[in-house]
Scaffold this motif. Structure first.
Motif, short mmCIF file in Angstrom:
data_model
loop_
_atom_site.label_atom_id
_atom_site.label_comp_id
_atom_site.label_asym_id
_atom_site.label_seq_id
_atom_site.Cartn_x
_atom_site.Cartn_y
_atom_site.Cartn_z
N ALA A 57 0.81 -1.22 0.00
CA ALA A 57 0.00 0.00 0.00
C ALA A 57 0.85 1.27 0.00
N ASP A 58 2.05 1.20 0.58
CA ASP A 58 2.92 2.38 0.64
C ASP A 58 3.76 2.58 -0.62
N GLY A 59 3.55 1.75 -1.63
CA GLY A 59 4.25 1.89 -2.89
C GLY A 59 5.47 1.00 -3.06
N ARG A 60 5.93 0.39 -1.95
CA ARG A 60 7.06 -0.52 -2.07
C ARG A 60 6.63 -1.78 -2.83
N VAL A 61 7.62 -2.45 -3.43
CA VAL A 61 7.34 -3.64 -4.24
C VAL A 61 8.27 -4.77 -3.79
N GLY A 62 7.68 -5.91 -3.47
CA GLY A 62 8.45 -7.10 -3.13
C GLY A 62 8.48 -8.03 -4.34
N VAL A 63 9.67 -8.46 -4.72
CA VAL A 63 9.82 -9.30 -5.91
C VAL A 63 10.58 -10.57 -5.53
N VAL A 64 10.09 -11.72 -6.03
CA VAL A 64 10.68 -13.02 -5.68
C VAL A 64 11.06 -13.77 -6.94
N TRP A 65 12.29 -14.30 -6.94
CA TRP A 65 12.76 -15.20 -7.98
C TRP A 65 13.02 -16.55 -7.33
N VAL A 66 12.54 -17.64 -7.96
CA VAL A 66 12.71 -18.99 -7.42
C VAL A 66 13.04 -19.96 -8.55
N ARG A 67 13.93 -20.90 -8.28
CA ARG A 67 14.28 -21.96 -9.23
C ARG A 67 14.46 -23.25 -8.45
N SER A 68 13.77 -24.32 -8.87
CA SER A 68 13.92 -25.65 -8.29
C SER A 68 14.17 -26.63 -9.41
N GLN A 69 15.06 -27.59 -9.16
CA GLN A 69 15.40 -28.57 -10.20
C GLN A 69 15.71 -29.91 -9.55
N ALA A 70 15.24 -30.98 -10.17
CA ALA A 70 15.54 -32.34 -9.73
C ALA A 70 16.09 -33.12 -10.92
#
Length: 102
Positions: A57-70
Protein backbone atom coordinates in the motif's frame (compact mmCIF):
# COMPACT_ATOMS: atom_id res chain seq x y z
CA UNK A 1 1.69 -25.11 -5.49
CA UNK A 2 -1.23 -27.50 -5.37
CA UNK A 3 -0.85 -31.13 -4.32
CA UNK A 4 -2.05 -32.24 -7.73
CA UNK A 5 0.56 -30.13 -9.54
CA UNK A 6 3.36 -31.44 -7.31
CA UNK A 7 2.18 -35.03 -7.87
CA UNK A 8 2.16 -34.56 -11.64
CA UNK A 9 5.59 -32.94 -11.50
CA UNK A 10 6.95 -35.82 -9.42
CA UNK A 11 5.49 -38.35 -11.85
CA UNK A 12 7.05 -36.61 -14.81
CA UNK A 13 10.38 -36.45 -12.99
CA UNK A 14 10.26 -40.21 -12.39
CA UNK A 15 9.50 -40.89 -16.04
CA UNK A 16 12.09 -38.61 -17.60
CA UNK A 17 14.56 -38.44 -14.74
CA UNK A 18 14.56 -34.67 -14.34
CA UNK A 19 12.26 -31.72 -13.77
CA UNK A 20 12.56 -28.01 -13.12
CA UNK A 21 10.31 -25.19 -11.96
CA UNK A 22 10.99 -21.48 -12.41
CA UNK A 23 13.40 -19.61 -14.63
CA UNK A 24 17.08 -20.11 -13.83
CA UNK A 25 19.07 -17.14 -12.55
CA UNK A 26 22.61 -16.54 -11.30
CA UNK A 27 23.08 -15.81 -7.58
CA UNK A 28 26.30 -13.97 -8.49
CA UNK A 29 24.08 -11.43 -10.28
CA UNK A 30 22.14 -10.95 -7.03
CA UNK A 31 25.44 -10.04 -5.34
CA UNK A 32 26.04 -7.36 -7.99
CA UNK A 33 22.74 -5.55 -7.33
CA UNK A 34 23.17 -2.33 -5.35
CA UNK A 35 20.67 -0.85 -2.89
CA UNK A 36 19.69 2.69 -3.89
CA UNK A 37 21.17 2.20 -7.38
CA UNK A 38 19.71 -0.91 -9.05
CA UNK A 39 16.19 -0.51 -10.44
CA UNK A 40 13.52 -3.17 -10.64
CA UNK A 41 13.85 -3.22 -14.42
CA UNK A 42 17.61 -3.75 -14.16
CA UNK A 43 17.06 -6.60 -11.69
CA UNK A 44 14.62 -8.23 -14.13
CA UNK A 45 17.19 -7.88 -16.92
CA UNK A 46 19.84 -9.61 -14.77
CA UNK A 47 17.68 -12.27 -13.07
CA UNK A 48 14.91 -12.87 -15.59
CA UNK A 49 11.18 -13.07 -15.08
CA UNK A 50 10.28 -13.10 -11.36
CA UNK A 51 8.10 -15.79 -9.79
CA UNK A 52 5.97 -13.15 -8.07
CA UNK A 53 5.60 -9.40 -7.57
CA UNK A 54 3.72 -7.94 -4.60
CA UNK A 55 2.73 -4.28 -4.39
CA UNK A 56 2.41 -2.80 -0.88
CA UNK A 57 0.00 0.00 0.00
CA UNK A 58 2.92 2.38 0.64
CA UNK A 59 4.25 1.89 -2.89
CA UNK A 60 7.06 -0.52 -2.07
CA UNK A 61 7.34 -3.64 -4.24
CA UNK A 62 8.45 -7.10 -3.13
CA UNK A 63 9.82 -9.30 -5.91
CA UNK A 64 10.68 -13.02 -5.68
CA UNK A 65 12.76 -15.20 -7.98
CA UNK A 66 12.71 -18.99 -7.42
CA UNK A 67 14.28 -21.96 -9.23
CA UNK A 68 13.92 -25.65 -8.29
CA UNK A 69 15.40 -28.57 -10.20
CA UNK A 70 15.54 -32.34 -9.73
CA UNK A 71 17.86 -34.57 -11.75
CA UNK A 72 18.23 -38.32 -11.18
CA UNK A 73 18.48 -38.50 -7.39
CA UNK A 74 19.66 -34.96 -6.69
CA UNK A 75 17.79 -31.73 -6.24
CA UNK A 76 18.60 -28.06 -5.96
CA UNK A 77 16.65 -24.93 -5.24
CA UNK A 78 17.43 -21.26 -4.91
CA UNK A 79 15.41 -18.20 -4.22
CA UNK A 80 15.76 -14.52 -3.52
CA UNK A 81 13.29 -11.88 -2.38
CA UNK A 82 14.16 -8.23 -2.99
CA UNK A 83 12.37 -5.11 -1.80
CA UNK A 84 12.13 -2.02 -4.05
CA UNK A 85 10.90 1.47 -3.15
CA UNK A 86 7.99 3.30 -4.79
CA UNK A 87 10.40 4.72 -7.40
CA UNK A 88 11.60 1.24 -8.39
CA UNK A 89 15.02 1.49 -6.67
CA UNK A 90 16.31 -1.48 -4.72
CA UNK A 91 16.06 -1.17 -0.93
CA UNK A 92 17.55 -4.53 0.12
CA UNK A 93 17.63 -8.28 -0.29
CA UNK A 94 15.00 -9.50 2.16
CA UNK A 95 15.66 -13.24 1.88
CA UNK A 96 18.11 -15.41 0.02
CA UNK A 97 18.61 -19.18 0.03
CA UNK A 98 20.27 -21.89 -1.97
CA UNK A 99 20.18 -25.64 -1.24
CA UNK A 100 21.49 -28.76 -2.95
CA UNK A 101 20.92 -32.41 -2.08
CA UNK A 102 22.47 -35.58 -3.51
Amino acid sequence: MSVRFVSVLAGVALIVGCASVGQDFDMAEVDRLQPGVTTLEQAKEKLGKPQSITNAADGRVGVVWVRSQAVMGSASSKGVAILFDKDGKMIRVVNRNETKTN
